[in-house]
Motif scaffolding. Structure first.
Motif, PDB file in Angstrom:
ATOM      1  N   LEU A   6      37.985  42.055  38.050  1.00  0.00           N
ATOM      2  CA  LEU A   6      37.181  43.274  37.956  1.00  0.00           C
ATOM      3  C   LEU A   6      37.305  42.867  39.690  1.00  0.00           C
ATOM      4  O   LEU A   6      36.964  42.175  39.724  1.00  0.00           O
ATOM      5  CB  LEU A   6      35.888  42.423  37.236  1.00  0.00           C
ATOM      6  N   PRO A   7      36.727  43.656  40.028  1.00  0.00           N
ATOM      7  CA  PRO A   7      36.517  44.031  41.938  1.00  0.00           C
ATOM      8  C   PRO A   7      35.546  43.700  42.331  1.00  0.00           C
ATOM      9  O   PRO A   7      33.949  43.975  40.934  1.00  0.00           O
ATOM     10  CB  PRO A   7      36.796  45.779  42.164  1.00  0.00           C
ATOM     11  N   ILE A   8      35.137  43.455  43.198  1.00  0.00           N
ATOM     12  CA  ILE A   8      34.321  43.076  43.924  1.00  0.00           C
ATOM     13  C   ILE A   8      34.166  43.962  45.496  1.00  0.00           C
ATOM     14  O   ILE A   8      35.308  43.949  46.429  1.00  0.00           O
ATOM     15  CB  ILE A   8      33.720  41.519  44.035  1.00  0.00           C
ATOM     16  N   GLU A   9      32.680  44.376  45.617  1.00  0.00           N
ATOM     17  CA  GLU A   9      32.982  45.191  47.178  1.00  0.00           C
ATOM     18  C   GLU A   9      32.152  44.247  48.444  1.00  0.00           C
ATOM     19  O   GLU A   9      30.798  43.803  48.039  1.00  0.00           O
ATOM     20  CB  GLU A   9      33.090  46.399  47.388  1.00  0.00           C
ATOM     21  N   ALA A  10      32.172  44.128  49.560  1.00  0.00           N
ATOM     22  CA  ALA A  10      31.574  43.188  50.689  1.00  0.00           C
ATOM     23  C   ALA A  10      31.376  44.621  51.947  1.00  0.00           C
ATOM     24  O   ALA A  10      32.316  44.984  52.300  1.00  0.00           O
ATOM     25  CB  ALA A  10      32.014  41.839  51.221  1.00  0.00           C
ATOM     26  N   ASP A  28      45.031  37.203  45.774  1.00  0.00           N
ATOM     27  CA  ASP A  28      44.639  37.541  44.045  1.00  0.00           C
ATOM     28  C   ASP A  28      43.884  38.005  43.460  1.00  0.00           C
ATOM     29  O   ASP A  28      43.582  37.462  42.274  1.00  0.00           O
ATOM     30  CB  ASP A  28      44.465  35.868  43.459  1.00  0.00           C
ATOM     31  N   MET A  29      42.892  38.475  44.173  1.00  0.00           N
ATOM     32  CA  MET A  29      41.935  39.047  43.742  1.00  0.00           C
ATOM     33  C   MET A  29      41.394  40.588  44.028  1.00  0.00           C
ATOM     34  O   MET A  29      41.557  40.896  45.101  1.00  0.00           O
ATOM     35  CB  MET A  29      40.516  38.344  43.492  1.00  0.00           C
ATOM     36  N   ASN A  30      40.337  41.241  43.599  1.00  0.00           N
ATOM     37  CA  ASN A  30      40.342  42.727  44.076  1.00  0.00           C
ATOM     38  C   ASN A  30      38.795  42.667  44.287  1.00  0.00           C
ATOM     39  O   ASN A  30      37.696  42.994  44.125  1.00  0.00           O
ATOM     40  CB  ASN A  30      40.009  43.347  42.557  1.00  0.00           C
ATOM     41  N   VAL A 150      32.472  34.881  49.275  1.00  0.00           N
ATOM     42  CA  VAL A 150      31.566  35.570  48.241  1.00  0.00           C
ATOM     43  C   VAL A 150      33.466  35.701  46.906  1.00  0.00           C
ATOM     44  O   VAL A 150      32.805  35.598  45.915  1.00  0.00           O
ATOM     45  CB  VAL A 150      32.416  37.516  48.423  1.00  0.00           C
ATOM     46  N   ALA A 151      34.353  35.629  48.000  1.00  0.00           N
ATOM     47  CA  ALA A 151      35.817  35.108  46.945  1.00  0.00           C
ATOM     48  C   ALA A 151      35.265  33.926  46.308  1.00  0.00           C
ATOM     49  O   ALA A 151      36.247  34.427  45.224  1.00  0.00           O
ATOM     50  CB  ALA A 151      37.138  34.960  48.363  1.00  0.00           C
ATOM     51  N   GLY A 152      35.182  32.301  46.874  1.00  0.00           N
ATOM     52  CA  GLY A 152      34.865  31.721  45.588  1.00  0.00           C
ATOM     53  C   GLY A 152      34.378  31.887  44.869  1.00  0.00           C
ATOM     54  O   GLY A 152      34.673  31.525  43.512  1.00  0.00           O
ATOM     55  N   THR A 153      33.171  32.779  44.992  1.00  0.00           N
ATOM     56  CA  THR A 153      31.692  32.663  44.027  1.00  0.00           C
ATOM     57  C   THR A 153      32.248  33.458  43.050  1.00  0.00           C
ATOM     58  O   THR A 153      32.497  33.424  41.710  1.00  0.00           O
ATOM     59  CB  THR A 153      30.759  33.289  45.005  1.00  0.00           C
ATOM     60  N   TRP A 154      33.226  34.838  43.262  1.00  0.00           N
ATOM     61  CA  TRP A 154      33.357  36.023  41.948  1.00  0.00           C
ATOM     62  C   TRP A 154      34.626  34.975  41.823  1.00  0.00           C
ATOM     63  O   TRP A 154      34.621  34.939  40.193  1.00  0.00           O
ATOM     64  CB  TRP A 154      34.311  36.286  43.545  1.00  0.00           C
TER      65      TRP A 154
END
Length: 186
Positions: A6-10, A28-30, A150-154
């Protein structure tokens, strides 16, 4: 069944791309980045997000009868014909949560963001504590620190909880009443 993460954006408050240009995001993540002078999403930001992350309406999806639903709250940046038409062009029905229903029926809020906030806040607090040992009185964090957390949490979240949230909120329960027992939200 999601074919990709799933994507996430900051979105960062900034006057130009300079603040975000050199930030490194995991490959390795969106995770995508944007900036806005006022620090909040406007229609242009949502349109870029949707363009980046909504799967296209392909012949394969047509053949598979694979339309999708995009649920949004009625934030000003989500609202308007441009969003609806863009979603429709990608094979998404755009549905809106109205008047104070986001916290009750928007599964991202009910079953994903709360856990995200908890984990992220713990990482942020750990960072603040570590910085205090090195530079007492300093609570600054770099934009890269924020992105890393953010990346680590997601990556650490159990995203299947959001899927189950559609049952808990009653959004995807069987209409014959056989799954009513799964609805556990107010």
């Amino acid at each position: 069944m999601q074919p990709r993460r799933l994507p996430i954006e900051a979105l960062f408050k900034a006057k130009s791309e300079k603040r975000t240009r050199k930030l490194k995001v995991p490959t390795d993540m969106n995770l995508s980045l944007q900036w806005a002078e006022k620090g909040s999403y406007r229609l242009e930001h949502i349109m870029r997000f949707l363009d980046r992350w909504l799967d296209p309406w392909t012949p394969a999806r047509t053949e598979a009868h694979d339309p999708r639903i995009l649920m949004l709250d009625v934030a000003g940046s989500h609202w308007g014909d441009e969003v609806v038409e863009f979603g429709w062009g990608r094979g998404y029905f755009v549905l809106y949560h109205y008047g104070c229903t986001t916290g009750v029926a928007q599964v991202n809020d009910t079953d994903l963001h709360g856990q995200f906030e908890k984990v992220y806040t713990e990482l942020e607090q750990t960072s603040f504590n570590e910085v205090q040992h090195l530079r007492p009185g300093c609570i600054n964090r770099s934009p890269q620190d924020v992105i890393d957390d953010v990346a680590g949490t997601w990556a650490a979240l159990d995203h299947t909880q959001a899927v189950a949230g559609h049952k808990r909120t009653g959004l995807s329960c069987a209409l014959d009443g056989s799954e009513d027992y799964l609805i556990t939200r107010e």
